[in-house]
Write an enzyme that holds these catalytic residues in place. Sequence first.
Site, PDB file in Angstrom:
ATOM      1  N   THR A  49      14.050  33.976  11.157  1.00 51.65           N
ATOM      2  CA  THR A  49      15.186  33.212  11.708  1.00 51.65           C
ATOM      3  C   THR A  49      16.132  32.729  10.600  1.00 51.65           C
ATOM      4  O   THR A  49      17.203  32.221  10.898  1.00 51.65           O
ATOM      5  CB  THR A  49      14.736  31.983  12.538  1.00 51.65           C
ATOM      6  OG1 THR A  49      13.849  31.186  11.744  1.00 51.65           O
ATOM      7  CG2 THR A  49      14.073  32.379  13.840  1.00 51.65           C
TER       8      THR A  49
ATOM      9  N   LYS B 297       2.687   9.963  14.367  1.00 54.73           N
ATOM     10  CA  LYS B 297       2.843  10.872  13.219  1.00 54.73           C
ATOM     11  C   LYS B 297       3.262  10.091  11.979  1.00 54.73           C
ATOM     12  O   LYS B 297       2.827  10.397  10.866  1.00 54.73           O
ATOM     13  CB  LYS B 297       3.853  11.970  13.552  1.00 54.73           C
ATOM     14  CG  LYS B 297       3.309  12.934  14.592  1.00 54.73           C
ATOM     15  CD  LYS B 297       3.877  14.307  14.456  1.00 54.73           C
ATOM     16  CE  LYS B 297       3.038  15.324  15.200  1.00 54.73           C
ATOM     17  NZ  LYS B 297       2.711  14.941  16.592  1.00 54.73           N
TER      18      LYS B 297
ATOM     19  N   GLY C  43      26.944  24.731   2.921  1.00 50.58           N
ATOM     20  CA  GLY C  43      26.235  25.946   3.326  1.00 50.58           C
ATOM     21  C   GLY C  43      27.185  27.084   3.637  1.00 50.58           C
ATOM     22  O   GLY C  43      26.835  28.250   3.485  1.00 50.58           O
ATOM     23  N   ASP C  44      28.384  26.757   4.099  1.00 55.93           N
ATOM     24  CA  ASP C  44      29.374  27.785   4.424  1.00 55.93           C
ATOM     25  C   ASP C  44      30.763  27.157   4.364  1.00 55.93           C
ATOM     26  O   ASP C  44      30.899  25.988   3.991  1.00 55.93           O
ATOM     27  CB  ASP C  44      29.087  28.392   5.811  1.00 55.93           C
ATOM     28  CG  ASP C  44      29.263  27.379   6.934  1.00 55.93           C
ATOM     29  OD1 ASP C  44      29.491  26.188   6.646  1.00 55.93           O
ATOM     30  OD2 ASP C  44      29.183  27.772   8.106  1.00 55.93           O
TER      31      ASP C  44
ATOM     32  N   ARG D 193      33.551  16.420   4.878  1.00 53.24           N
ATOM     33  CA  ARG D 193      32.781  15.177   4.801  1.00 53.24           C
ATOM     34  C   ARG D 193      32.495  14.794   3.346  1.00 53.24           C
ATOM     35  O   ARG D 193      31.693  13.903   3.087  1.00 53.24           O
ATOM     36  CB  ARG D 193      31.472  15.297   5.598  1.00 53.24           C
ATOM     37  CG  ARG D 193      31.675  15.610   7.082  1.00 53.24           C
ATOM     38  CD  ARG D 193      30.404  15.329   7.907  1.00 53.24           C
ATOM     39  NE  ARG D 193      29.203  15.934   7.383  1.00 53.24           N
ATOM     40  CZ  ARG D 193      28.792  17.175   7.620  1.00 53.24           C
ATOM     41  NH1 ARG D 193      29.497  17.957   8.423  1.00 53.24           N
ATOM     42  NH2 ARG D 193      27.664  17.632   7.081  1.00 53.24           N
TER      43      ARG D 193
ATOM     44  N   VAL E  48      17.513  34.805   8.662  1.00 50.04           N
ATOM     45  CA  VAL E  48      18.526  35.859   8.576  1.00 50.04           C
ATOM     46  C   VAL E  48      19.668  35.499   9.531  1.00 50.04           C
ATOM     47  O   VAL E  48      19.428  35.212  10.712  1.00 50.04           O
ATOM     48  CB  VAL E  48      17.923  37.232   8.982  1.00 50.04           C
ATOM     49  CG1 VAL E  48      18.994  38.311   9.001  1.00 50.04           C
ATOM     50  CG2 VAL E  48      16.774  37.602   8.052  1.00 50.04           C
TER      51      VAL E  48
ATOM     52  N   SER F 297      30.899  20.313   6.182  1.00 49.93           N
ATOM     53  CA  SER F 297      30.389  19.395   5.161  1.00 49.93           C
ATOM     54  C   SER F 297      31.403  19.178   4.036  1.00 49.93           C
ATOM     55  O   SER F 297      31.409  18.132   3.394  1.00 49.93           O
ATOM     56  CB  SER F 297      29.077  19.934   4.601  1.00 49.93           C
ATOM     57  OG  SER F 297      29.225  21.297   4.267  1.00 49.93           O
TER      58      SER F 297
ATOM     59  N   ILE G 263      19.808  36.330  13.480  1.00 47.33           N
ATOM     60  CA  ILE G 263      18.492  36.414  14.128  1.00 47.33           C
ATOM     61  C   ILE G 263      18.109  35.033  14.658  1.00 47.33           C
ATOM     62  O   ILE G 263      17.951  34.083  13.886  1.00 47.33           O
ATOM     63  CB  ILE G 263      17.400  36.956  13.175  1.00 47.33           C
ATOM     64  CG1 ILE G 263      17.749  38.391  12.750  1.00 47.33           C
ATOM     65  CG2 ILE G 263      16.017  36.918  13.857  1.00 47.33           C
ATOM     66  CD1 ILE G 263      16.653  39.097  11.960  1.00 47.33           C
TER      67      ILE G 263
HETATM   68  N1  DCP Z   1      28.584  21.822  15.023  1.00 48.61           N
HETATM   69  C1  DCP Z   1      28.043  21.058  16.055  1.00 48.61           C
HETATM   70  N2  DCP Z   1      26.913  21.471  16.690  1.00 48.61           N
HETATM   71  C2  DCP Z   1      26.293  22.602  16.307  1.00 48.61           C
HETATM   72  C3  DCP Z   1      26.810  23.372  15.252  1.00 48.61           C
HETATM   73  C4  DCP Z   1      27.964  22.964  14.627  1.00 48.61           C
HETATM   74  O1  DCP Z   1      28.607  20.011  16.392  1.00 48.61           O
HETATM   75  N3  DCP Z   1      25.182  22.987  16.935  1.00 48.61           N
HETATM   76  C5  DCP Z   1      29.794  21.354  14.325  1.00 48.61           C
HETATM   77  C6  DCP Z   1      29.459  20.202  13.408  1.00 48.61           C
HETATM   78  C7  DCP Z   1      29.300  20.857  12.081  1.00 48.61           C
HETATM   79  C8  DCP Z   1      30.362  21.936  12.148  1.00 48.61           C
HETATM   80  O2  DCP Z   1      30.334  22.374  13.501  1.00 48.61           O
HETATM   81  O3  DCP Z   1      29.508  19.947  11.018  1.00 48.61           O
HETATM   82  C9  DCP Z   1      30.148  23.053  11.175  1.00 48.61           C
HETATM   83  O4  DCP Z   1      28.865  23.610  11.368  1.00 48.61           O
HETATM   84  P1  DCP Z   1      27.968  24.030  10.132  1.00 48.61           P
HETATM   85  O5  DCP Z   1      26.729  24.629  10.698  1.00 48.61           O
HETATM   86  O6  DCP Z   1      28.756  24.873   9.214  1.00 48.61           O
HETATM   87  O7  DCP Z   1      27.524  22.636   9.465  1.00 48.61           O
HETATM   88  P2  DCP Z   1      28.077  21.796   8.242  1.00 48.61           P
HETATM   89  O8  DCP Z   1      29.345  22.353   7.722  1.00 48.61           O
HETATM   90  O9  DCP Z   1      28.095  20.390   8.700  1.00 48.61           O
HETATM   91  O10 DCP Z   1      26.937  21.899   7.132  1.00 48.61           O
HETATM   92  P3  DCP Z   1      26.712  23.103   6.063  1.00 48.61           P
HETATM   93  O11 DCP Z   1      27.076  22.594   4.713  1.00 48.61           O
HETATM   94  O12 DCP Z   1      25.242  23.398   6.149  1.00 48.61           O
HETATM   95  O13 DCP Z   1      27.552  24.259   6.494  1.00 48.61           O
HETATM   96 MG    MG Z   2      29.509  24.340   7.301  1.00 53.54          MG
HETATM   97 MN    MN Z   3      29.822  26.832   9.767  1.00 57.83          MN
END
Ligand code: DCP
Ligand code: MG
Ligand code: MN
Length: 334
Positions: free
Chosen positions: A103, A74, A191-192, A185, A105, A182, A108
Amino acid sequence: MSKRKAPSHENNLNYDFCEFLTELAEYEKNVSRNMYKYKAYSKAAATLASHPTRIKSGNEAKALPGIGEKIFKKIDEFLQTGKLQKLENIHQDKTSQAINLLTRVSGIGPAKAQKLVDSGIKTLDQLSKHQNLLSHHQIVGLKYFDDFEKKIPRTEIEEIEKILKEEISKLDSRYTITICGSYRRGKSESGDIDTLITHPDYTSDKINKKHKFVLQIIVDRLKDCGMITETLSLGDTKFMGACKLKPALPTRRLDIRFQPYDQYFCSLLYFTGSDIFNQQMRAHALENGFTLNEYTLRPLGTTGVPGEAVEITSEKDIFDIIDYPYKKPVDRNI
Ligand code: DCP
Ligand code: MG
Ligand code: MN
């Protein structure tokens, strides 16, 4: 948890490959529901994202971990034609398009999206006319579809953090409240809002009946002050919902975890992520005879049965014990 993660541009010389690999991964997860392929594409994207040089041919990529024959072909196709026929086809496919949309939403998943599409629901308009088919979480997810996809600026999270800390410390000043994900970090937008809470009176060995209501009480407090506006789900240790800082601002996704004091650092590490960083660190732990999850770090005996949880007093302890080079939260963005 937040949906729709685009690969990061930062220090990524192979961004365009990561982008199509991530899209293929999403397709496998949401449409084909083939988690094996999803993981293969995600792993390849992670490998290329952290590769220090620009990949110039599929052959060069082949030597890297997690890049098999399908993927290196690819990469060659993309380098030669500037696109991928497989993705072009997916973009034309109405069912795939509908599943990908649904998905997005909150609440979902791929299976629910497939069911909805099977019953003829392919747009958000159609979905809003069939809310009887949806759970409370999904109805709220649909209501805030646009808001939940908007990134949250760091400055807004800083303000929310301040209010969360003020309000929760009114209940008891010994709560520790940390915004993870995030934001921890160091990202400029998220995102949340992933909030980790602990308290020295709540440990995993003391089965405390009050424990059950702690998170409920915290959530009620945050509702009373007007911060929390929606509950998607609430358990003993996990809240998923939404909050709003000011009337003029979007409604934001808020996740809260209340974790026992002795498990705080494993939870902090987990909740800080990134998810791919966690996967890599857990794999390394296993290679060194440990099993690591969001609660504990435990040695694996010769039989492979996990032993007692190791006592942890800092995030760095976990790195040291499994012999993994320490990385600050800002260096965990993979
Ligand atoms: N997490 C994980 N495995 C997953 C989901 C989450 O190890 N399947 C852990 C690592 C993520 C944290 O939980 O950093 C928070 O999940 P988020 O989906 O909120 O991800 P982020 O905060 O890293 O990114 P965003 O800015 O999109 O929320
Ligand atoms: Mg997050
Ligand atoms: Mn989260």
